[in-house]
Design a protein around this motif. Structure first.
Motif, mmCIF file in Angstrom:
data_model
loop_
_atom_site.group_PDB
_atom_site.id
_atom_site.type_symbol
_atom_site.label_atom_id
_atom_site.label_comp_id
_atom_site.label_asym_id
_atom_site.label_seq_id
_atom_site.Cartn_x
_atom_site.Cartn_y
_atom_site.Cartn_z
ATOM 1 N N MET A 1 1.292 -2.053 0.648
ATOM 2 C CA MET A 1 1.766 -1.692 -0.685
ATOM 3 C C MET A 1 3.268 -1.906 -0.825
ATOM 4 N N SER A 2 4.018 -1.662 0.280
ATOM 5 C CA SER A 2 5.469 -1.655 0.180
ATOM 6 C C SER A 2 6.154 -2.855 0.805
ATOM 7 N N SER A 3 5.415 -3.720 1.540
ATOM 8 C CA SER A 3 6.052 -4.779 2.304
ATOM 9 C C SER A 3 6.592 -5.894 1.442
ATOM 10 N N SER A 4 6.116 -6.051 0.222
ATOM 11 C CA SER A 4 6.510 -7.182 -0.607
ATOM 12 C C SER A 4 7.690 -6.873 -1.532
ATOM 13 N N ALA A 50 -7.689 12.289 -4.889
ATOM 14 C CA ALA A 50 -7.591 11.223 -5.891
ATOM 15 C C ALA A 50 -7.154 9.912 -5.243
ATOM 16 N N ALA A 51 -6.169 9.988 -4.336
ATOM 17 C CA ALA A 51 -5.705 8.775 -3.657
ATOM 18 C C ALA A 51 -6.777 8.198 -2.749
ATOM 19 N N THR A 52 -7.557 9.069 -2.094
ATOM 20 C CA THR A 52 -8.622 8.603 -1.212
ATOM 21 C C THR A 52 -9.731 7.923 -2.010
ATOM 22 N N ILE A 53 -10.072 8.488 -3.150
ATOM 23 C CA ILE A 53 -11.075 7.861 -4.024
ATOM 24 C C ILE A 53 -10.584 6.500 -4.495
ATOM 25 N N TRP A 54 -9.301 6.425 -4.849
ATOM 26 C CA TRP A 54 -8.704 5.150 -5.277
ATOM 27 C C TRP A 54 -8.810 4.115 -4.165
ATOM 28 N N LEU A 55 -8.558 4.535 -2.915
ATOM 29 C CA LEU A 55 -8.678 3.625 -1.781
ATOM 30 C C LEU A 55 -10.121 3.185 -1.560
ATOM 31 N N ALA A 56 -11.067 4.132 -1.724
ATOM 32 C CA ALA A 56 -12.484 3.825 -1.498
ATOM 33 C C ALA A 56 -13.000 2.787 -2.476
ATOM 34 N N MET A 57 -12.379 2.661 -3.622
ATOM 35 C CA MET A 57 -12.820 1.706 -4.636
ATOM 36 C C MET A 57 -12.284 0.298 -4.378
ATOM 37 N N GLY A 61 -10.061 -0.456 1.765
ATOM 38 C CA GLY A 61 -9.041 0.546 1.469
ATOM 39 C C GLY A 61 -9.058 1.717 2.436
ATOM 40 N N LEU A 62 -10.239 2.239 2.733
ATOM 41 C CA LEU A 62 -10.330 3.404 3.611
ATOM 42 C C LEU A 62 -9.897 3.082 5.033
ATOM 43 N N ALA A 63 -9.951 1.801 5.403
ATOM 44 C CA ALA A 63 -9.517 1.412 6.748
ATOM 45 C C ALA A 63 -8.037 1.706 6.961
ATOM 46 N N LEU A 64 -7.274 1.784 5.873
ATOM 47 C CA LEU A 64 -5.844 2.058 5.985
ATOM 48 C C LEU A 64 -5.562 3.480 6.449
ATOM 49 N N LEU A 65 -6.582 4.346 6.354
ATOM 50 C CA LEU A 65 -6.410 5.725 6.812
ATOM 51 C C LEU A 65 -6.631 5.859 8.315
ATOM 52 N N ARG A 66 -7.125 4.792 8.940
ATOM 53 C CA ARG A 66 -7.362 4.835 10.391
ATOM 54 C C ARG A 66 -6.053 4.573 11.120
ATOM 55 N N GLN A 67 -5.346 5.630 11.405
ATOM 56 C CA GLN A 67 -4.054 5.547 12.051
ATOM 57 C C GLN A 67 -4.081 6.317 13.375
ATOM 58 N N PRO A 68 -3.188 5.975 14.306
ATOM 59 C CA PRO A 68 -3.123 6.719 15.573
ATOM 60 C C PRO A 68 -2.857 8.202 15.329
ATOM 61 N N LEU A 69 -3.272 9.016 16.280
ATOM 62 C CA LEU A 69 -3.108 10.467 16.164
ATOM 63 C C LEU A 69 -1.647 10.848 15.960
ATOM 64 N N GLN A 182 -0.379 3.895 1.929
ATOM 65 C CA GLN A 182 -1.670 4.485 1.565
ATOM 66 C C GLN A 182 -2.073 5.608 2.526
ATOM 67 N N ALA A 183 -1.550 5.594 3.759
ATOM 68 C CA ALA A 183 -1.891 6.632 4.734
ATOM 69 C C ALA A 183 -1.409 8.007 4.290
ATOM 70 N N VAL A 184 -0.467 8.053 3.358
ATOM 71 C CA VAL A 184 0.028 9.341 2.851
ATOM 72 C C VAL A 184 -1.121 10.146 2.235
ATOM 73 N N ALA A 185 -2.154 9.464 1.741
ATOM 74 C CA ALA A 185 -3.325 10.174 1.199
ATOM 75 C C ALA A 185 -3.932 11.092 2.255
ATOM 76 N N GLY A 186 -4.026 10.601 3.487
ATOM 77 C CA GLY A 186 -4.554 11.418 4.572
ATOM 78 C C GLY A 186 -3.629 12.570 4.913
ATOM 79 N N PHE A 187 -2.320 12.322 4.875
ATOM 80 C CA PHE A 187 -1.358 13.401 5.160
ATOM 81 C C PHE A 187 -1.489 14.515 4.118
ATOM 82 N N CYS A 188 -1.728 14.122 2.858
ATOM 83 C CA CYS A 188 -1.890 15.119 1.795
ATOM 84 C C CYS A 188 -3.116 15.990 2.033
ATOM 85 N N LEU A 189 -4.230 15.355 2.423
ATOM 86 C CA LEU A 189 -5.462 16.112 2.667
ATOM 87 C C LEU A 189 -5.279 17.069 3.853
#
Length: 307
Positions: A1-4, A50-57, A61-69, A182-189
């Protein structure tokens, strides 16, 4: 989202978080008597879902939530840790004192940024940020100074922890530039879940009383306790972090002006002086960015036709 995005674009995107955080006071006042940790749980839960639902669509998108511990631990500690210590501070110390100590986080961001690769801390960054801190101090104390009673040492310590958590999270996010925003969605949850635990342990449950208060909660979840953390992530990872730090002092000023506009206060000489100090500080801190852009525009304007 932010690299460009360019450094300037990322800085401007990050500064929109400051605009959103300025609505905290207004939305918070309209949310009634909902206790802080429950309000935190509701807002982060709604924004994260809301952000997670947006990613799921979106494909993958949901793969972006798979981050190291360690990434999950870092993001959750930043969001939840800041709010936990801030709420602890205002419970155990006069809110004026706790707020002013907490508002040293933009200054700490500017100072800590000197430790980042490729960043240079210049004197005008420090001057601009100190002017912003002075303006924020006037707003918070109304020009009356601090009490700093040793009896409130626990609250003061918690306020120090809150500003250290947020400034460290903001600066160290630059070292995790490869982690997608997009991983911030997971931090929020995760922050919502921990806030529920803190609420059950420390507070009495009081839900929003009517539709107006629920709308205020949704407003908080959408902007200052939602989208703001996503755009801030872009800013601190790709933008001018010193400008973001100095610019963050606009949040308490804009919050005060919004409350005045909606009849919750009156404009005073102190507020006018704070406005001048914070605005001047932001301009001084952003000197390089402003003049670099003007120089680039002048170069383009003076270039011969056909080049």
């Amino acid at each position: 989202m932010s690299s460009s995005v360019s450094r300037l674009q990322a800085t401007l995107i990050g500064l929109t978080a400051v605009l959103m955080w300025s609505t905290l006071g207004l939305f918070g006042a309209a949310s009634g008597n909902v206790p802080p940790f429950l309000l935190n749980a509701l807002c982060f839960g709604i924004s994260g879902a809301a952000a997670t639902i947006w990613l799921a669509m979106r494909p993958g998108g949901l793969a972006l939530l798979r981050q190291p511990l360690k990434v999950w631990a870092f993001g959750t500690a930043g969001l939840f840790g800041f709010h936990f210590f801030y709420f602890t501070a205002i419970r155990n110390a006069p809110p004026v004192d706790a707020n002013l100590i907490n508002y040293t986080w933009p200054l700490l961001i500017v100072v800590f940024s000197a430790l980042l690769p490729g960043e240079r801390l210049r004197i005008h960054h420090v001057i601009g940020t100190l002017l912003g801190l002075g303006g924020a101090a006037l707003l918070v104390t109304k020009g009356e100074g601090l009490s700093l009673d040793p009896a409130y040492a626990l609250g003061y310590l918690a306020a120090v922890c809150s500003c250290l958590f947020w400034s460290s999270y903001s600066v160290l996010s630059r070292r995790l530039g490869a982690v997608p925003t997009q991983a911030v969605a997971g931090f929020c949850l995760a922050t919502s879940a921990l806030s529920i635990v803190a609420h059950l342990a420390l507070e009495e449950t009081v839900w929003p009383a009517d539709a107006g208060e629920w709308l205020a909660v949704l407003g908080l979840a959408a902007f200052p306790v939602g989208l703001a953390f996503f755009v801030w992530d872009i800013g601190v990872k790709r933008g001018d972090i010193q400008v973001l730090g100095a610019g963050a002092y606009a949040a308490p000023l804009l919050s005060t002006l919004l409350l005045i506009a909606f009849g919750f206060g009156a404009f005073t000489v102190i507020i006018g002086l704070a406005c001048l100090m914070i605005t001047l500080g932001a301009i001084i801190a952003a000197k390089d960015m402003i003049f670099r852009r003007r120089s680039a525009e002048r170069t383009v304007a003076e270039a011969p036709l056909g080049e």
